[in-house]
Design a protein around this motif. Structure first.
Motif, short mmCIF file in Angstrom:
data_model
loop_
_atom_site.label_atom_id
_atom_site.label_comp_id
_atom_site.label_asym_id
_atom_site.label_seq_id
_atom_site.Cartn_x
_atom_site.Cartn_y
_atom_site.Cartn_z
N ALA A 142 20.04 49.87 59.05
CA ALA A 142 19.23 49.06 59.96
C ALA A 142 17.74 49.29 59.68
O ALA A 142 16.93 48.38 59.87
CB ALA A 142 19.56 49.39 61.41
N ARG A 143 17.39 50.48 59.21
CA ARG A 143 15.99 50.78 58.85
C ARG A 143 15.57 50.08 57.55
O ARG A 143 14.40 49.89 57.30
CB ARG A 143 15.80 52.29 58.65
CG ARG A 143 15.57 53.05 59.92
CD ARG A 143 15.06 54.44 59.64
NE ARG A 143 16.04 55.32 59.05
CZ ARG A 143 16.93 56.03 59.75
NH1 ARG A 143 16.93 55.96 61.05
NH2 ARG A 143 17.78 56.81 59.15
N LYS B 63 27.50 56.36 62.88
CA LYS B 63 26.29 56.04 63.64
C LYS B 63 25.06 56.20 62.73
O LYS B 63 24.19 55.34 62.69
CB LYS B 63 26.18 56.96 64.86
CG LYS B 63 24.98 56.66 65.74
CD LYS B 63 25.01 57.52 67.01
CE LYS B 63 23.95 57.05 67.96
NZ LYS B 63 22.90 58.00 68.17
N ARG B 64 25.01 57.29 62.00
CA ARG B 64 23.89 57.53 61.07
C ARG B 64 23.89 56.48 59.96
O ARG B 64 22.82 56.03 59.53
CB ARG B 64 23.98 58.94 60.48
CG ARG B 64 23.73 60.02 61.53
CD ARG B 64 23.92 61.40 60.99
NE ARG B 64 22.79 61.75 60.13
CZ ARG B 64 22.74 62.85 59.39
NH1 ARG B 64 23.74 63.71 59.42
NH2 ARG B 64 21.69 63.11 58.64
N LEU B 65 25.06 56.10 59.48
CA LEU B 65 25.16 55.08 58.42
C LEU B 65 24.54 53.76 58.91
O LEU B 65 23.73 53.16 58.22
CB LEU B 65 26.62 54.89 58.02
CG LEU B 65 26.91 53.94 56.88
CD1 LEU B 65 28.15 54.39 56.12
CD2 LEU B 65 27.11 52.52 57.34
N LEU B 66 24.92 53.35 60.12
CA LEU B 66 24.40 52.11 60.69
C LEU B 66 22.88 52.19 60.87
O LEU B 66 22.17 51.26 60.51
CB LEU B 66 25.09 51.86 62.03
CG LEU B 66 25.21 50.43 62.51
CD1 LEU B 66 25.95 49.56 61.52
CD2 LEU B 66 25.91 50.39 63.87
N GLU B 67 22.41 53.30 61.40
CA GLU B 67 20.97 53.49 61.62
C GLU B 67 20.20 53.44 60.30
O GLU B 67 19.13 52.84 60.22
CB GLU B 67 20.70 54.82 62.32
CG GLU B 67 21.13 54.84 63.77
CD GLU B 67 21.13 56.23 64.39
OE1 GLU B 67 20.95 57.24 63.65
OE2 GLU B 67 21.31 56.31 65.62
N ARG C 133 16.81 43.78 58.07
CA ARG C 133 17.37 43.21 59.30
C ARG C 133 18.89 43.24 59.17
O ARG C 133 19.47 42.38 58.51
CB ARG C 133 16.88 41.78 59.48
CG ARG C 133 15.40 41.72 59.82
CD ARG C 133 14.87 40.30 59.93
NE ARG C 133 15.76 39.39 60.61
CZ ARG C 133 15.95 38.11 60.24
NH1 ARG C 133 15.28 37.62 59.21
NH2 ARG C 133 16.76 37.35 60.91
N LEU C 134 19.52 44.22 59.80
CA LEU C 134 20.98 44.34 59.73
C LEU C 134 21.60 43.27 60.62
O LEU C 134 21.44 43.30 61.84
CB LEU C 134 21.42 45.74 60.16
CG LEU C 134 22.91 46.02 60.07
CD1 LEU C 134 23.42 45.87 58.64
CD2 LEU C 134 23.22 47.41 60.60
N ILE C 135 22.27 42.31 60.01
CA ILE C 135 22.87 41.20 60.74
C ILE C 135 24.24 41.58 61.28
O ILE C 135 24.57 41.32 62.43
CB ILE C 135 22.98 39.94 59.84
CG1 ILE C 135 21.60 39.54 59.28
CG2 ILE C 135 23.65 38.78 60.58
CD1 ILE C 135 20.55 39.21 60.32
N PHE D 127 15.63 47.91 48.86
CA PHE D 127 15.77 47.01 49.99
C PHE D 127 14.39 46.50 50.36
O PHE D 127 13.40 47.17 50.12
CB PHE D 127 16.39 47.74 51.20
CG PHE D 127 17.85 48.06 51.02
CD1 PHE D 127 18.81 47.21 51.51
CD2 PHE D 127 18.25 49.21 50.36
CE1 PHE D 127 20.16 47.49 51.35
CE2 PHE D 127 19.59 49.50 50.19
CZ PHE D 127 20.55 48.64 50.69
N TYR D 128 14.34 45.32 50.96
CA TYR D 128 13.08 44.74 51.41
C TYR D 128 13.14 44.58 52.92
O TYR D 128 14.17 44.17 53.46
CB TYR D 128 12.86 43.38 50.72
CG TYR D 128 12.87 43.51 49.21
CD1 TYR D 128 11.80 44.11 48.55
CD2 TYR D 128 13.94 43.05 48.47
CE1 TYR D 128 11.82 44.24 47.17
CE2 TYR D 128 13.97 43.18 47.08
CZ TYR D 128 12.90 43.79 46.44
OH TYR D 128 12.91 43.93 45.08
N PRO D 129 12.05 44.89 53.64
CA PRO D 129 12.08 44.89 55.11
C PRO D 129 12.50 43.56 55.73
O PRO D 129 13.11 43.54 56.79
CB PRO D 129 10.65 45.23 55.51
CG PRO D 129 9.98 45.75 54.29
CD PRO D 129 10.76 45.28 53.11
#
Length: 189
Positions: free
Chosen positions: A39-40, A32-36, A43-45, A3-5
């Motif tokens: 997101a790291r 919740k952990r999956l989303l976090e 940019r989680l749209i 992944f790229y930031p």
């Protein structure tokens, strides 16, 4: 996982498929952990979760999960299941969400750089190919470590990345409290 930031990421979760894969590997997903975690990675749209719901039941075991996801950062896509009788006269329930997922991927494609598809369904191979032609990268999250494997070989080959679900289980699984430890008592003697 590559992944790229600066990447705009979209998660597309085939709920029944992910549940079956995690179950086959012996763990529960902590959404919740999956989303976090994702997101790291960039940019989680948007994070979409697809599931069919049995409408005429008084209580659906999936309803609390659907409600929690809806309030905690997921875009829920649901539809009622359809009941039918097969050729042998057995009552069956059908709730396929493939078309809804495919349409959302195509509609979101101009706003994303990287699609993460949580499904092993080989029917999605053409969808993956179509969005790759639009310049998007596609990661598939599923498993080959279950018996039988939950990911279709053609889908895995088409993807830019294959993420083995078991390899990220320690990051996205729900921690089950150790039931062996005695509960601490807070009382005076």
């Amino acid at each position: 996982m590559i992944f790229y930031p600066q990447e705009r990421i979209g998660l597309f979760i085939d709920g029944a498929n992910l549940y079956a894969a995690a179950r086959a590997l012996g763990f529960d997903i902590d959404y919740k952990r999956l989303l976090e975690e994702f997101a790291r990675k960039g940019r989680l749209i948007r994070a979409f979760y697809y599931t069919a719901l049995v409408e005429d039941q008084e209580y659906s075991p999936i309803r609390p999960l659907v409600d929690w996801l809806d309030y905690n950062g997921y875009t829920m896509v649901t539809k009622p299941t359809k009941e039918f009788t097969d050729a042998a006269g057995r009552r069956k329930i059908k709730g396929n969400m493939d078309i809804e997922l495919a349409i959302d991927v195509m509609e979101m494609a101009p706003h994303l750089d990287h699609i993460v598809l949580y499904s092993g369904d080989g029917d999605f191979r053409r969808l993956v190919e179509a969005v790759q032609r639009k310049g998007l990268r596609v990661s598939i999250v599923s498993t080959v470590r279950s018996q039988p494997p939950m990911v279709a070989d053609e889908l895995r080959r088409q993807a830019d990345n294959f993420i083995e679900l078991q390899d990220i289980a320690n990051i996205i699984s729900r921690e089950v409290p150790n039931r062996e430890e005695p509960a601490l008592m807070d009382h005076e003697e």
